[in-house]
Write a protein that holds these residues in place. Sequence first.
Motif, PDB file in Angstrom:
ATOM      1  N   SER A   1       0.828  -1.205   0.000  1.00 52.97           N
ATOM      2  CA  SER A   1       0.000   0.000   0.000  1.00 52.97           C
ATOM      3  C   SER A   1       0.859   1.251   0.000  1.00 52.97           C
ATOM      4  O   SER A   1       1.880   1.324   0.694  1.00 52.97           O
ATOM      5  N   LEU A   2       0.436   2.242  -0.773  1.00 54.69           N
ATOM      6  CA  LEU A   2       1.018   3.582  -0.717  1.00 54.69           C
ATOM      7  C   LEU A   2      -0.022   4.599  -0.248  1.00 54.69           C
ATOM      8  O   LEU A   2       0.094   5.786  -0.486  1.00 54.69           O
ATOM      9  N   GLY A   3      -1.038   4.116   0.476  1.00 56.05           N
ATOM     10  CA  GLY A   3      -2.073   4.989   1.010  1.00 56.05           C
ATOM     11  C   GLY A   3      -3.259   5.114   0.067  1.00 56.05           C
ATOM     12  O   GLY A   3      -3.167   4.860  -1.133  1.00 56.05           O
ATOM     13  N   THR A   4      -4.400   5.481   0.624  1.00 54.49           N
ATOM     14  CA  THR A   4      -5.665   5.629  -0.095  1.00 54.49           C
ATOM     15  C   THR A   4      -5.968   4.319  -0.830  1.00 54.49           C
ATOM     16  O   THR A   4      -6.185   3.305  -0.197  1.00 54.49           O
ATOM     17  N   THR A   5      -5.971   4.313  -2.165  1.00 55.32           N
ATOM     18  CA  THR A   5      -6.207   3.072  -2.911  1.00 55.32           C
ATOM     19  C   THR A   5      -5.013   2.674  -3.764  1.00 55.32           C
ATOM     20  O   THR A   5      -5.113   1.747  -4.569  1.00 55.32           O
ATOM     21  N   MET A   6      -3.898   3.356  -3.616  1.00 51.79           N
ATOM     22  CA  MET A   6      -2.740   3.077  -4.455  1.00 51.79           C
ATOM     23  C   MET A   6      -2.014   1.840  -3.957  1.00 51.79           C
ATOM     24  O   MET A   6      -1.605   1.770  -2.800  1.00 51.79           O
ATOM     25  N   MET A   7      -1.841   0.866  -4.866  1.00 48.13           N
ATOM     26  CA  MET A   7      -1.219  -0.406  -4.515  1.00 48.13           C
ATOM     27  C   MET A   7      -0.160  -0.775  -5.554  1.00 48.13           C
ATOM     28  O   MET A   7      -0.395  -0.640  -6.768  1.00 48.13           O
ATOM     29  N   LEU A   8       0.970  -1.266  -5.065  1.00 47.82           N
ATOM     30  CA  LEU A   8       2.007  -1.826  -5.920  1.00 47.82           C
ATOM     31  C   LEU A   8       1.861  -3.341  -5.889  1.00 47.82           C
ATOM     32  O   LEU A   8       1.943  -3.959  -4.829  1.00 47.82           O
ATOM     33  N   VAL A   9       1.631  -3.943  -7.046  1.00 53.11           N
ATOM     34  CA  VAL A   9       1.420  -5.386  -7.161  1.00 53.11           C
ATOM     35  C   VAL A   9       2.653  -5.968  -7.826  1.00 53.11           C
ATOM     36  O   VAL A   9       3.026  -5.576  -8.940  1.00 53.11           O
ATOM     37  N   ASP A  10       3.296  -6.945  -7.168  1.00 58.42           N
ATOM     38  CA  ASP A  10       4.628  -7.407  -7.568  1.00 58.42           C
ATOM     39  C   ASP A  10       4.684  -8.931  -7.527  1.00 58.42           C
ATOM     40  O   ASP A  10       4.416  -9.548  -6.491  1.00 58.42           O
ATOM     41  N   ASP A  11       5.041  -9.549  -8.646  1.00 57.74           N
ATOM     42  CA  ASP A  11       5.207 -11.004  -8.661  1.00 57.74           C
ATOM     43  C   ASP A  11       6.678 -11.422  -8.625  1.00 57.74           C
ATOM     44  O   ASP A  11       7.015 -12.589  -8.799  1.00 57.74           O
ATOM     45  N   GLY A  12       7.558 -10.449  -8.370  1.00 56.48           N
ATOM     46  CA  GLY A  12       8.986 -10.721  -8.321  1.00 56.48           C
ATOM     47  C   GLY A  12       9.689 -10.406  -9.614  1.00 56.48           C
ATOM     48  O   GLY A  12      10.915 -10.243  -9.640  1.00 56.48           O
ATOM     49  N   THR A  13       8.951 -10.305 -10.691  1.00 57.43           N
ATOM     50  CA  THR A  13       9.508  -9.968 -12.005  1.00 57.43           C
ATOM     51  C   THR A  13       8.888  -8.692 -12.554  1.00 57.43           C
ATOM     52  O   THR A  13       9.580  -7.766 -12.957  1.00 57.43           O
TER      53      THR A  13
END
Length: 350
Positions: free
Chosen positions: A76-88
């Motif tokens: 989470s970066l706050g509010t609704t901002m999300m970083l989605v990461d599968d490693g690549t």
Amino acid sequence: MPDISRFALGLRARLAGAVRQHPVLSIALALKLTTAVALGAVWQTKIRHSGDLNDYRDLLVDDPGGPSGATVKVTSLGTTMMLVDDGTTQILIDAFITPAGLLDAALGRPVSTDPDAVDTALDKVGADRVRAIFISHSHHDHALDVAYIANRTGATVHGSPSTLNIARGGNVPEDRLALLDPEKSVTVGSFTVRTIASKHSPNPMGGEGATIDKPLLQPAPISAYKEGGTYDFLVAVPEKSMLFKGSANWIPGALAGVHADALFLGIGGLGRAEQSFSKDFLDATIGTVQPAIVIPTHWNDFFCPVHEGVPLQRKLVDNTPAAFDTVLARTKADGVDIGLLEAFASITIR
């Protein structure tokens, strides 16, 4: 909290007596004290934060470290901002880091992306492999920083025509602008992203369906960031999926047949909604999607910088404890896990 109305009545009586004895000086004093009481009442009923995150601290989750194997890490970066990461590969859901202050909003002052704030936040979460940014709608608290982040990362912006005009205003090249299409899924690395048409929570700023019809240059007041249409994103990798729903509303039937292991559920405004609305909303989301875990989003005060922590929404915006309690009751009844993410905290979807 003190009974403000009783206090004000008592103060009024004392001021009346003072005015009779010293008319000129006392009138000036009376005006100052009356103003102070009025401001105190506004603080207590409108501007003060609606609750304390510490009351829900046992719900906080944070899985340090990067994704491994077949897992996906969501930060989470706050509010609704999300970083989605599968490693690549990494994708971003929404793009809002720069704090637009409460006075900026109230006075209609123009705001711009703060490059230092954005760079610091992205560096902190290791956002160095971002290939795509998906914007749920075009209000400032979802899309203010999309152009800067797209130019920094080289990512493609996926959004409504309004979102793409925000990006154009920041000189994002046309070949990295992609119009959302609910009829087509998008592949980004191992991620498949499906766009689902939705609705903004009731009474959105600027009106439901208001659009940005030409490139939006910064600085601009937050009122210039029109909704432009609202969307959910079903993000899937082999054997797991996540639904990102940025706003507390829905189109009946839109989520029929949709399943997600994790539901990132926007609850902004739910604390002030009618009980019947809340029930129907949770039926249409948690009840329909049947996730293993719900992660409420859009509950923090987005007028505060994320690096200073994430207090609950102010009373003038929402009653966040009531929203939390409503979702908690539903997840408990359905036997679904629930977790809260502070800014820069992560959850691993296994």
